[in-house]
Design an enzyme around this catalytic site. Structure first.
Site, PDB file in Angstrom:
ATOM      1  N   GLU A  39     -24.014   3.012   4.899  1.00  0.00           N
ATOM      2  CA  GLU A  39     -22.839   2.291   4.430  1.00  0.00           C
ATOM      3  C   GLU A  39     -22.787   0.995   5.235  1.00  0.00           C
ATOM      4  OE1 GLU A  39     -19.048   4.320   4.818  1.00  0.00           O
ATOM      5  OE2 GLU A  39     -18.057   2.483   4.112  1.00  0.00           O
ATOM      6  N   LYS A  76     -19.744   4.813  14.519  1.00  0.00           N
ATOM      7  CA  LYS A  76     -19.649   3.379  14.221  1.00  0.00           C
ATOM      8  C   LYS A  76     -18.260   2.843  14.555  1.00  0.00           C
ATOM      9  CE  LYS A  76     -21.960   3.610  10.130  1.00  0.00           C
ATOM     10  NZ  LYS A  76     -22.364   3.157   8.801  1.00  0.00           N
ATOM     11  N   ARG A  90     -28.042  15.762  13.466  1.00  0.00           N
ATOM     12  CA  ARG A  90     -28.036  14.352  13.840  1.00  0.00           C
ATOM     13  C   ARG A  90     -28.521  14.200  15.267  1.00  0.00           C
ATOM     14  NH1 ARG A  90     -23.504  12.283  11.677  1.00  0.00           N
ATOM     15  NH2 ARG A  90     -23.468  10.451  12.977  1.00  0.00           N
TER      16      ARG A  90
END
Ligand code: ATP
Ligand code: MG
Length: 566
Positions: free
Chosen positions: A40, A279, A269
């Site tokens: 994104e 983020k 992850r």
């Protein structure tokens, strides 16, 4: 070290590669493997993304010719997205050494198709327009232990739903007044299946579609359908999406006219010690000027690591080393540094730099005399040699001298002898101090008979070899020394604000004395300052004649040591 295309040496196998091999063996997807990296564009990429990039692009490389990996921007949330991020993401993926060819896509390119799919679901009685308030939505949703209850708007007719959805698109309602929901199962044990939202009303300018839309698809809706529109075969994502998989499959199964039938699999992850990777938190560090931008060399971003002097090959090697599993784990930052050192050790040029200089006067060396010594540029003889000037006054590293040496200290001390690398041995005769008792100068003598590593008859050879720079010839250069950004191993694990454990000593700026050849170091070039560490001429601030160096990583390899002990 440059962004050369990585060789498609297969990574160690893992459960995802095994799954793909099984699909190929079973003849699925006509033997094609199509993956995608779907960021994104709401922030810069970080080392966690590198894991996903290496996995997705790596799998495509391992399955040529019937394979490809798409770069797709999942740009469904215009409020937080920006073209600055789009550009940086493309730059970072390329720098890592991967190439999407013609396969660059944006979820926003599918907005019209996604809208038509939503009408299709409404027509099938599988979606409805709901006007519960957000608080009511939460209340109706139920909990992990209690089922949800149906919205009073759940049984509207197809006609009414179509009409309302079209009016949502036409801008007749205000933001948040209506949503489109899938009609699945309010009693499902999986909360994601309790009539999840598919579309919301949001008047926000989109970086690609401008003001064409005032409704935007939800990520969970857009993602699987975008995958299917691109004929992705294997949609690889991180573990937190495991509970979204039933919705992913529900959409793929219920929308007609999709060219592909992707399936989703999840992997753990990457988490790194002393690092935050959200983020939102990285943005906070930037916005509050707690670091100097997204590419601050202390940041775990790809751009920060690039600026610090990490190489694409090192990052790829690190990703290969950690592998891909289904288990949450925390990787030691030292392991990443180990990969960086391995690459730089093989490729960085050698040079002399003194970070904490102390002056040495070689009393019996003729004043005004200068000689040039030949020093190799690298352990790899093919990289040639350079001339390093030597004169009567030199700088050595403060730490290479001890007034009262501890046991086992083999470098310089009063009366002691040490070898100056590539030159000769010196003996310390006198220590000169200022009125505060600080050492300002060492007076030494040298022995011409000790050149070329020679040891005169009957003398013991000094054990220590130290680096030096000629005082007259040395250049002053700004050197930036970096430490961990956070003092805690897991800065965001506890209840405390992660900012509380920021390391106040994460950046030290110092003026070093460097050998003159470094004056013209090209911005973006790597060096090992012998005995000191790996340094990188800052690509932004370094100028020919006025170099600025970032310390990429020290020489000591705590990870290799740990391994040796284990
Ligand atoms: P957010 O969605 O909260 O903005 P994100 O880190 O998930 O943040 P995306 O842009 O959605 O960011 O990530 C793109 C891809 O990178 C996703 O497929 C995601 O699963 C993967 N990814 C993100 N963080 C990691 C990580 N730490 N380790 C491995 N893969 C990651
Ligand atoms: Mg995400």
């Amino acid at each position: 070290m440059s962004a050369e295309v990585p060789a498609a040496t297969p990574a160690k196998s893992d459960f995802i590669r095994d799954l793909i091999a099984a699909d190929l063996a079973a003849g699925r997807n006509d033997g094609w493997v199509v993956t995608r990296f779907p960021p994104e564009p709401n922030g810069y990429l970080h080392i966690g993304h590198a894991k996903s990039i290496c996995l997705n692009f790596g799998i495509a490389q391992e399955n040529v010719p019937k394979s490809r990996c798409h770069l797709r921007f999942d740009d469904t949330n215009p409020a937080k997205e920006d073209t600055e991020y789009v550009d940086s993401i493309m730059e970072d993926v390329r720098w890592l050494g991967f190439d999407w060819g013609d396969n660059l896509f944006y979820a926003s390119d599918y907005f019209e198709k996604l809208y038509q799919f939503a009408e299709q679901l409404i027509t099938k009685g599988l979606a409805y327009v709901c006007q519960l308030t957000p608080e009511q939505m939460r209340e109706y949703r139920g909990t992990l232990t209690e089922p949800g209850k149906p919205s009073p708007w759940r049984d509207r007719s197809v006609e009414e739903n179509l009409d309302l959805f079209r009016r949502m698109r036409a801008g007749e309602f205000s933001d948040g007044d209506r949503i489109l929901r899938a009609k699945i199962d309010m009693a499902s044990p999986n909360i994601n299946m309790r009539d999840p939202a598919l579309y919301r009303i949001l008047r926000a300018h989109h970086h690609r579609t401008g003001d064409a839309w005032c409704i935007y698809p939800m990520y969970d809706y857009a993602h699987p359908l975008s995958d299917a529109l691109e004929s992705i075969t294997h949609s690889l994502c991180t573990l937190e999406f495991e509970h979204h998989r039933p919705l992913y499959e529900w959409l793929i199964n219920n929308v007609d006219g999709l060219p592909g039938r992707p399936y989703q699999r999840e992997f753990a992850r990457l988490n790194l010690t002393h690092t935050v990777m959200s983020k939102r938190k990285l943005l906070q560090l930037v916005k509050q000027s707690l670091v100097n931008g997204w590419d601050d060399p202390r940041m775990p971003t790809i751009s920060g690591m690039r600026r610090r002097g990490y190489t694409p090959a090192a990052i790829r090697d690190f990703c290969k080393t950690i592998g891909v599993t289904k288990f949450q784990s925390l990787n030691d930052f030292a392991l990443l540094e180990h990969s960086v050192r391995e690459d730089l050790n093989a490729n960085a040029l050698r040079a002399y730099g003194v970070l904490k200089p102390i002056k040495v006067v070689i009393e019996n060396y003729p004043e005004g005399q200068v000689e040039h010594l030949e020093a190799p540029n690298s352990p790899d003889a093919a990289k040639g040699t350079r001339q390093v000037p030597l004169s009567r006054e030199i700088y050595i590293e403060e730490d290479d001298f001890m007034e009262t040496p501890v046991a086992g200290f083999f470098r310089l001390y009063p009366g002691g002898e040490v070898r100056l690398k590539f030159a000769f041995c010196i003996i310390c005769k006198e220590v000169i101090k200022d009125s505060d008792g600080r050492i300002v100068e060492l007076r030494c003598t040298y022995d011409d008979a000790t050149r070329h590593g020679k040891k005169p008859e009957g003398r013991t050879k000094p054990k220590g070899i130290i680096h030096w720079v000629s005082a007259r010839h040395a250049i002053d250069a700004e050197v930036r020394l970096y430490e961990r950004l956070f003092t805690e191993e897991q800065p965001d694990a506890g209840d405390a604000d992660f900012l509380e454990c920021m390391n106040p000593e994460s950046l030290t700026v110092t003026t070093a004395k460097l050998e003159p050849s470094l004056a013209n170091a090209l911005p973006g070039s790597h060096y090992q300052f012998e005995r000191v560490g790996y340094f990188f001429a800052d690509p932004k601030d370094s100028k020919p004649g006025a170099p600025v160096f970032n310390r990429t990583v020290g020489l000591k390899d705590s990870f290799a040591k740990q391994q040796a002990k284990a």
